[in-house]
Design a protein around this motif. Structure first.
Motif, mmCIF file in Angstrom:
data_model
loop_
_atom_site.group_PDB
_atom_site.id
_atom_site.type_symbol
_atom_site.label_atom_id
_atom_site.label_comp_id
_atom_site.label_asym_id
_atom_site.label_seq_id
_atom_site.Cartn_x
_atom_site.Cartn_y
_atom_site.Cartn_z
ATOM 1 N N ALA A 14 -6.063 3.855 8.711
ATOM 2 C CA ALA A 14 -5.526 2.868 7.749
ATOM 3 C C ALA A 14 -6.384 2.765 6.516
ATOM 4 C CB ALA A 14 -5.693 1.356 8.205
ATOM 5 N N ASP A 19 -3.786 1.288 3.715
ATOM 6 C CA ASP A 19 -3.052 0.372 4.181
ATOM 7 C C ASP A 19 -3.782 -0.856 4.581
ATOM 8 O OD1 ASP A 19 -1.492 -1.392 5.750
ATOM 9 O OD2 ASP A 19 -0.517 0.341 6.739
ATOM 10 N N ALA A 22 -2.828 -2.688 7.961
ATOM 11 C CA ALA A 22 -3.371 -2.143 9.233
ATOM 12 C C ALA A 22 -4.757 -2.085 9.135
ATOM 13 C CB ALA A 22 -2.719 -0.749 8.993
#
Length: 119
Positions: A14, A19, A22
């Motif tokens: 992640a 991200d 995540a």
């Protein structure tokens, strides 16, 4: 990959994908984030998130796993991290120590090496 190593790998994946959702999903709500050995840098998933929002804007951000060791609920990673520093693109060696509890990262300690600018 499952167990503590799987959680840490999902967090690294992640991080590399930048991200934030995540990434934060891997951290406990009351997680603690330290500069090794004992300087608390962030407490709680929200503070950890805030620390990474700007970092995830760096175009060259990448953590390369060099090696990983797992003992029980502890995971130790050696990484080469590429970042965009104010003085330019560079790398640093990082040792990351993660303590896993209830399927999430509960505590993490980071020991940073010297920055090396890439030319």
């Amino acid at each position: 990959m499952s167990g503590p190593a799987g959680i840490v790998q999902r967090q690294l994946d992640a991080y590399n994908a930048r991200d934030i959702h995540a990434f934060i999903a891997c951290w406990a709500d009351d997680a603690q984030y330290f500069e090794h050995p004992s300087t608390l840098l962030a407490e709680g998933a929200e503070q950890i998130r805030e620390r990474h929002v700007a970092r995830f804007q760096e175009p060259d951000l990448h953590g390369k796993l060099v090696q990983r060791m797992v003992v029980g609920n502890m995971v130790v990673d050696q990484e080469e991290v590429t970042r965009n520093f104010p003085e330019g693109k560079g790398q640093l060696d990082v040792i990351a120590i993660y303590e896993i509890a209830n399927g999430k990262i509960a505590k993490a300690w980071f020991k940073m090496g010297a920055r090396t600018l890439l030319r």
